[in-house]
Design a protein around this motif. Structure first.
Motif, short mmCIF file in Angstrom:
data_model
loop_
_atom_site.label_atom_id
_atom_site.label_comp_id
_atom_site.label_asym_id
_atom_site.label_seq_id
_atom_site.Cartn_x
_atom_site.Cartn_y
_atom_site.Cartn_z
N MET A 46 -7.96 -15.16 77.58
CA MET A 46 -8.80 -14.01 77.33
C MET A 46 -8.09 -12.75 77.86
SD MET A 46 -12.59 -12.89 78.71
CE MET A 46 -13.38 -14.41 78.43
N GLN A 47 -8.22 -11.67 77.11
CA GLN A 47 -7.62 -10.40 77.50
C GLN A 47 -8.33 -9.83 78.73
OE1 GLN A 47 -4.87 -8.18 77.33
NE2 GLN A 47 -5.13 -8.17 75.12
N ASP A 48 -7.58 -9.33 79.69
CA ASP A 48 -8.15 -8.67 80.87
C ASP A 48 -8.95 -7.46 80.40
OD1 ASP A 48 -8.62 -7.04 83.10
OD2 ASP A 48 -6.70 -7.49 84.01
N PRO A 49 -10.22 -7.38 80.75
CA PRO A 49 -11.04 -6.27 80.26
C PRO A 49 -10.55 -4.89 80.71
CG PRO A 49 -12.26 -7.56 81.89
CD PRO A 49 -11.00 -8.31 81.57
N LEU A 50 -9.84 -4.81 81.83
CA LEU A 50 -9.32 -3.51 82.26
C LEU A 50 -8.15 -3.06 81.38
CD1 LEU A 50 -9.65 -3.68 86.14
CD2 LEU A 50 -11.08 -2.43 84.51
N VAL A 51 -7.47 -4.00 80.74
CA VAL A 51 -6.43 -3.64 79.77
C VAL A 51 -7.10 -2.96 78.58
CG1 VAL A 51 -4.72 -4.56 78.15
CG2 VAL A 51 -4.84 -5.45 80.48
N ILE A 52 -8.24 -3.46 78.16
CA ILE A 52 -8.99 -2.86 77.06
C ILE A 52 -9.43 -1.45 77.45
CG2 ILE A 52 -11.10 -3.03 75.67
CD1 ILE A 52 -10.76 -6.15 75.99
N THR A 53 -9.93 -1.28 78.66
CA THR A 53 -10.34 0.04 79.14
C THR A 53 -9.15 1.00 79.11
OG1 THR A 53 -11.84 -1.08 80.69
CG2 THR A 53 -11.52 1.29 80.99
N ARG A 54 -8.01 0.53 79.56
CA ARG A 54 -6.81 1.36 79.61
C ARG A 54 -6.38 1.80 78.21
NH1 ARG A 54 -3.94 2.42 84.00
NH2 ARG A 54 -4.78 0.82 85.36
N VAL A 55 -6.43 0.91 77.24
CA VAL A 55 -6.07 1.25 75.86
C VAL A 55 -7.02 2.32 75.33
CG1 VAL A 55 -6.02 0.36 73.49
CG2 VAL A 55 -4.94 -0.94 75.34
N ASN A 56 -8.31 2.15 75.57
CA ASN A 56 -9.30 3.13 75.14
C ASN A 56 -9.00 4.49 75.76
OD1 ASN A 56 -12.01 3.50 73.73
ND2 ASN A 56 -12.44 4.31 75.77
N ARG A 57 -8.68 4.48 77.04
CA ARG A 57 -8.44 5.75 77.74
C ARG A 57 -7.14 6.41 77.31
NH1 ARG A 57 -11.37 5.73 83.58
NH2 ARG A 57 -13.40 5.06 82.80
N LYS A 58 -6.16 5.65 76.86
CA LYS A 58 -4.94 6.26 76.32
C LYS A 58 -5.25 7.01 75.03
CE LYS A 58 -1.62 3.26 78.53
NZ LYS A 58 -0.68 2.14 78.40
N ILE A 59 -6.15 6.48 74.23
CA ILE A 59 -6.59 7.17 73.01
C ILE A 59 -7.27 8.48 73.40
CG2 ILE A 59 -8.16 7.07 71.04
CD1 ILE A 59 -7.71 3.95 71.12
N GLU B 201 -18.23 -8.28 87.03
CA GLU B 201 -17.69 -8.66 85.73
C GLU B 201 -18.56 -8.14 84.60
OE1 GLU B 201 -18.15 -10.80 88.33
OE2 GLU B 201 -16.06 -11.10 88.88
N ASP B 202 -19.88 -8.26 84.75
CA ASP B 202 -20.80 -7.72 83.75
C ASP B 202 -20.58 -6.21 83.60
OD1 ASP B 202 -21.97 -10.24 83.54
OD2 ASP B 202 -23.82 -9.67 84.58
N ALA B 203 -20.42 -5.53 84.72
CA ALA B 203 -20.26 -4.07 84.71
C ALA B 203 -18.98 -3.67 83.98
CB ALA B 203 -20.24 -3.53 86.14
N ILE B 204 -17.90 -4.37 84.23
CA ILE B 204 -16.63 -4.04 83.58
C ILE B 204 -16.70 -4.29 82.08
CG2 ILE B 204 -14.19 -4.69 83.42
CD1 ILE B 204 -14.28 -5.08 86.51
N HIS B 205 -17.29 -5.40 81.69
CA HIS B 205 -17.43 -5.70 80.26
C HIS B 205 -18.37 -4.69 79.58
CE1 HIS B 205 -15.02 -9.30 80.02
NE2 HIS B 205 -15.61 -9.77 81.10
N PHE B 206 -19.49 -4.40 80.21
CA PHE B 206 -20.41 -3.42 79.63
C PHE B 206 -19.76 -2.04 79.57
CE2 PHE B 206 -23.53 -0.04 79.84
CZ PHE B 206 -24.27 -0.33 78.72
N ASN B 207 -18.97 -1.70 80.58
CA ASN B 207 -18.30 -0.41 80.57
C ASN B 207 -17.42 -0.26 79.33
OD1 ASN B 207 -17.58 2.16 82.00
ND2 ASN B 207 -15.57 1.24 81.76
N ASN B 208 -16.74 -1.33 78.93
CA ASN B 208 -15.92 -1.26 77.71
C ASN B 208 -16.78 -1.01 76.49
OD1 ASN B 208 -13.41 -1.49 78.89
ND2 ASN B 208 -13.35 -3.71 78.72
N PHE B 209 -17.92 -1.65 76.41
CA PHE B 209 -18.86 -1.41 75.32
C PHE B 209 -19.28 0.06 75.32
CE2 PHE B 209 -23.49 -1.12 74.42
CZ PHE B 209 -23.50 -1.45 73.07
N HIS B 210 -19.63 0.57 76.49
CA HIS B 210 -20.07 1.96 76.65
C HIS B 210 -18.96 2.93 76.26
CE1 HIS B 210 -20.64 5.64 79.11
NE2 HIS B 210 -21.86 5.54 78.63
#
Length: 151
Positions: free
Chosen positions: A1-14, A127-136
């Motif tokens: 599974m992809q580290d959710p903070l990697v997803i956050t980082r990709v979003n923030r680079k955009i 963990e819930d917070a980090i995953h929800f944060n990506n959704f948000h």
């Protein structure tokens, strides 16, 4: 599974590219039909991550109360943001994530105060917070892309 903070980082680079490619006037403009502007949405994602991850864990945030009051849920753009404020928000896009990664590694997140979000998700853990944060952040990226076309 992809580290959710990697997803956050990709979003923030955009988001960072949007900051870099828009003038201060464009970042501050609230187009007709919108409540907020580009910079409000970008600062809002920084504030929300800090509230969801740190505040609800009972830990100090990396942002001050003034920033929270200005960009938390339920607020809207009020007055123009300065170039200095934009630079600070840009810096916080990544320094907050870097510190979150370090703090997870250090194991400082020991408690979490359950929180029901406005979308009905109940967050019960870091963990819930980090995953929800990506959704948000994904929701706000959608707003940012729509605003980008409107400015």
């Amino acid at each position: 599974m992809q580290d959710p903070l990697v997803i956050t980082r990709v979003n923030r680079k955009i988001v960072e590219k949007i900051l870099d490619n828009h003038t201060l006037d464009q970042l501050n403009k609230v187009p007709e039909g919108f409540k907020n502007n580009l910079i409000w949405n970008i600062a809002h994602i920084v504030v929300t991550q800090q509230l969801l991850v740190y505040k609800l864990s009972g830990l100090p945030m990396m942002i001050d109360d003034q920033m929270v009051d200005k960009y938390r849920k339920g607020t809207q753009a009020e007055g123009a943001v300065t170039a200095e404020e934009v630079a600070k928000v840009k810096e916080l896009l990544f320094t907050t994530l870097d510190q979150t990664e370090k703090d997870i590694t250090k194991g400082i997140f020991e408690n979490y105060n359950a929180y029901e979000t406005s979308t009905g998700f109940v967050l019960k853990s870091l963990e819930d917070a980090i995953h929800f944060n990506n959704f948000h952040e994904g929701i706000h990226l959608g707003y940012i892309l729509a605003l980008k076309k409107a400015v």
